[in-house]
Design a protein around this motif. Structure first.
Motif, short mmCIF file in Angstrom:
data_model
loop_
_atom_site.label_atom_id
_atom_site.label_comp_id
_atom_site.label_asym_id
_atom_site.label_seq_id
_atom_site.Cartn_x
_atom_site.Cartn_y
_atom_site.Cartn_z
N LEU A 236 0.88 -1.17 0.00
CA LEU A 236 0.00 0.00 0.00
C LEU A 236 0.91 1.21 0.00
N GLU A 237 1.12 1.79 -1.16
CA GLU A 237 2.07 2.90 -1.30
C GLU A 237 1.62 3.79 -2.45
N ASP A 238 2.32 4.90 -2.64
CA ASP A 238 1.98 5.79 -3.76
C ASP A 238 2.46 5.22 -5.09
N LEU A 239 1.68 5.57 -6.12
CA LEU A 239 2.00 5.22 -7.50
C LEU A 239 2.21 6.52 -8.27
N LEU A 240 3.15 6.52 -9.21
CA LEU A 240 3.38 7.71 -10.04
C LEU A 240 3.30 7.31 -11.51
N PHE A 241 2.42 7.98 -12.27
CA PHE A 241 2.38 7.76 -13.72
C PHE A 241 3.55 8.49 -14.37
N THR A 242 4.20 7.83 -15.35
CA THR A 242 5.27 8.49 -16.11
C THR A 242 4.93 8.38 -17.60
N HIS A 243 5.75 9.03 -18.44
CA HIS A 243 5.48 8.97 -19.89
C HIS A 243 5.57 7.54 -20.40
N ARG A 244 6.49 6.76 -19.80
CA ARG A 244 6.75 5.41 -20.33
C ARG A 244 6.11 4.31 -19.51
N GLY A 245 5.55 4.65 -18.34
CA GLY A 245 4.98 3.59 -17.51
C GLY A 245 4.67 4.06 -16.11
N LEU A 246 5.11 3.26 -15.13
CA LEU A 246 4.74 3.53 -13.74
C LEU A 246 5.97 3.58 -12.86
N SER A 247 5.92 4.49 -11.89
CA SER A 247 7.00 4.59 -10.91
C SER A 247 6.36 4.92 -9.55
N GLY A 248 7.15 5.51 -8.66
CA GLY A 248 6.64 5.80 -7.31
C GLY A 248 6.96 4.64 -6.39
N PRO A 249 6.88 4.87 -5.07
CA PRO A 249 7.31 3.85 -4.09
C PRO A 249 6.62 2.49 -4.27
N GLY A 250 5.31 2.49 -4.54
CA GLY A 250 4.60 1.21 -4.67
C GLY A 250 5.15 0.39 -5.82
N VAL A 251 5.39 1.06 -6.94
CA VAL A 251 5.88 0.35 -8.14
C VAL A 251 7.32 -0.10 -7.93
N LEU A 252 8.14 0.74 -7.30
CA LEU A 252 9.53 0.34 -7.04
C LEU A 252 9.53 -0.92 -6.17
N GLN A 253 8.69 -0.92 -5.14
CA GLN A 253 8.63 -2.10 -4.25
C GLN A 253 8.26 -3.35 -5.04
N ILE A 254 7.19 -3.23 -5.84
CA ILE A 254 6.68 -4.44 -6.52
C ILE A 254 7.65 -4.88 -7.61
N SER A 255 8.42 -3.93 -8.18
CA SER A 255 9.35 -4.29 -9.26
C SER A 255 10.37 -5.34 -8.81
N SER A 256 10.70 -5.34 -7.51
CA SER A 256 11.70 -6.31 -7.02
C SER A 256 11.13 -7.73 -7.04
N TYR A 257 9.81 -7.84 -7.06
CA TYR A 257 9.16 -9.17 -7.08
C TYR A 257 8.63 -9.54 -8.46
N TRP A 258 8.44 -8.52 -9.32
CA TRP A 258 7.81 -8.75 -10.62
C TRP A 258 8.71 -9.62 -11.51
N GLN A 259 8.06 -10.59 -12.18
CA GLN A 259 8.82 -11.42 -13.13
C GLN A 259 8.31 -11.15 -14.53
N SER A 260 9.26 -11.00 -15.45
CA SER A 260 8.92 -10.68 -16.84
C SER A 260 7.84 -11.63 -17.36
N GLY A 261 6.86 -11.08 -18.08
CA GLY A 261 5.80 -11.91 -18.66
C GLY A 261 4.61 -12.10 -17.74
N THR A 262 4.67 -11.59 -16.52
CA THR A 262 3.54 -11.74 -15.60
C THR A 262 2.88 -10.36 -15.38
N PRO A 263 1.59 -10.37 -15.00
CA PRO A 263 0.92 -9.07 -14.79
C PRO A 263 1.15 -8.51 -13.37
N ILE A 264 0.92 -7.22 -13.23
CA ILE A 264 0.78 -6.62 -11.91
C ILE A 264 -0.69 -6.23 -11.75
#
Ligand SMILES: Cc1cc2nc3c(=O)[nH]c(=O)nc-3n(C[C@H](O)[C@H](O)[C@H](O)COP(=O)(O)OP(=O)(O)OC[C@H]3O[C@@H](n4cnc5c(N)ncnc54)[C@H](O)[C@@H]3O)c2cc1C
Length: 412
Positions: A236-264
């Motif tokens: 449960l954290e902030d999300l930031l929209f960018t020109h190319r996708g998503l950033s912000g603390p929530g997205v940075l956190q989830i990126s460490s667990y995200w595996q290519s080819g899977t959805p968030i």
């Protein structure tokens, strides 16, 4: 001839701290870095104020192929220990969010503490100094120091009993990150967990992202998750929209667990039962759907959301009392359970850390010594990656402390 008990390669957070502790425990320490300045990542961290630890650190805040490995070091050098060190040096700090501690003044305060500690340990520091080769030569004593290792550097050959690799990961190459640590591991046949960018913005297919690119700069609190059943992890954290996708603390956190080819999956209104709210609004309101949504999310996002209806076969650009129940249910589901598939990440150029690294199964959790006698690995080069929020520095301090204690116990 340069004789030392220990050579530490990398004067970042882990190397600099390890040098000071080992020196104060009586070891003759050489600290080498190819950069002119020490600890550049500390300097740029936490927006220049360095989020140097997290009060609530537990092993659950770390990702590793071997999750139990970090326990011992974290328990023997805790956030309280580092706080005590800062207090000894008069550094003031504050808590910002969820246990995250930042310097009141500047990240430079942390660097000055580490430099003062290494001075107290009579550490010799060579910077800039490049290291070319490391050779294991256990059987060859040199002078007073029964050396196990010879290191070719551009200031001559170094002889030492132990080598500590503290060269960090691959993120932000423009401030000196290299794969040196991984190459040393390979040279001595130590296994690696494939490195990957972590705490990094996610990117999307340009055409698919076009409707959201206009939201660039918009930030909102969300629930973000990946995985399913027992692998599920959510923040449960902030999300930031960018020109190319998503950033912000929530997205940075989830990126460490995200595996290519899977959805968030994203819940853009995590504190609200959106389906219930829309169906109640339908009974009582004649406002446009976008105006009802604007009570839950920023109005720019609400407008973008209703505009998507046409492509999905729904007309959401109308008063809420005119919408069908089914169409509102689809809208609610899309807002509170939005599944989307990143195509990649912004890579090491933007990643705060590198996940993966030297496989901890080849290291002692007590001392960080590898299966190659006298060769140690500490900090980010090891396959232990913290969440966003001060955990990565806490791992740097804790692994460095365990290593310094181990070196001293072996040598003295
Ligand atoms: C922008 C940014 C912000 C961050 N903010 C935070 C934060 O607020 N809180 C937090 O906990 N973590 C933060 N991190 C992560 C944190 O900085 C790292 O996890 C931490 O610095 C790792 O420490 P380390 O000593 O292992 O590696 P580093 O600090 O990266 O140090 C490695 C050192 O090795 C040297 N080196 C590399 N290759 C060689 C070579 N071949 N020869 C000689 N020397 C070499 C480098 O010059 C460097 O000095 C941030 C990272 C970034 C990029």
């Amino acid at each position: 001839m340069h004789n030392f008990d220990v050579t530490i390669i990398g004067a970042g957070a882990a190397g600099l701290f390890c040098a000071g502790v080992a020196g104060q425990l009586g070891l003759k320490v050489l600290l080498v870095d190819h950069s002119e300045k020490v600890a550049e990542k500390i300097r740029i961290s936490g927006g220049g104020r360095c989020n140097f630890t997290n009060r609530d650190t537990t092993p659950a805040n770390f990702i590793s192929d071997n999750p139990r490995f970090c326990r011992s070091a974290l328990s023997r050098y805790s956030p309280r220990d580092f706080i005590a060190l800062l207090e000894k040096h008069g550094v003031t700090f504050h808590e910002k969010h969820k246990g995250q501690l930042f310097c009141d003044r500047s990240a430079e305060d942390i660097i000055q503490v580490l430099l003062a500690e290494s001075e107290a340990g009579h550490v010799t520091r060579w910077q800039p100094c490049s290291v070319k080769n490391i050779r294991f030569s256990a059987s060859r004593p040199h002078g007073s120091c029964a050396s196990s290792y010879e290191i070719d550097s551009d200031r001559g050959t170094i002889h030492c009993a132990s080598v500590v690799v503290a060269t960090g990961g691959l993120s932000i190459p423009k401030i000196g990150a290299t794969d040196f640590g991984y190459r040393v591991a390979k040279q001595f046949d130590l296994p690696l967990i494939t490195p990957r960018p972590a705490l990094v913005p996610l990117t999307f297919d340009e055409a698919a992202w076009a409707p959201y690119a206009q939201l660039s700069g918009l930030s909102l609190p969300v629930k973000i998750e990946v995985g399913s059943k027992k692998d599920k992890i959510a923040f449960l954290e902030d999300l930031l929209f960018t020109h190319r996708g998503l950033s912000g603390p929530g997205v940075l956190q989830i990126s460490s667990y995200w595996q290519s080819g899977t959805p968030i999956r994203l819940n853009l209104a995590p504190d609200t039962d959106v389906a219930d709210l829309l169906s109640r609004a339908k009974a009582t309101s004649r406002k446009l759907i976008a105006n009802e949504l604007a009570a839950l999310v920023p109005s720019r996002l609400a407008d973008t959301w209703v505009a998507q209806g046409a492509a999905l076969g729904h007309n959401w650009a109308r008063p809420i009392n005119e919408a069908t129940d089914k169409s509102l249910a689809v809208l609610a589901e899309r807002l509170s359970n939005w599944a989307l598939s990143p195509t990649g990440t912004e890579g090491y150029r933007k990643a705060e850390v590198t996940a993966g690294g030297v496989d901890t199964r080849a290291l002692s959790s007590q001392t960080m010594e590898s299966k190659q006698p006298g060769l140690y690995f500490i900090g980010e080069v090891v396959d232990v990656t913290g969440w966003l929020g001060g955990y990565n520095f806490q791992w740097a301090w804790a692994s460095a402390f365990a290593c310094a204690k181990g070196l001293a116990a072996k040598a003295l």
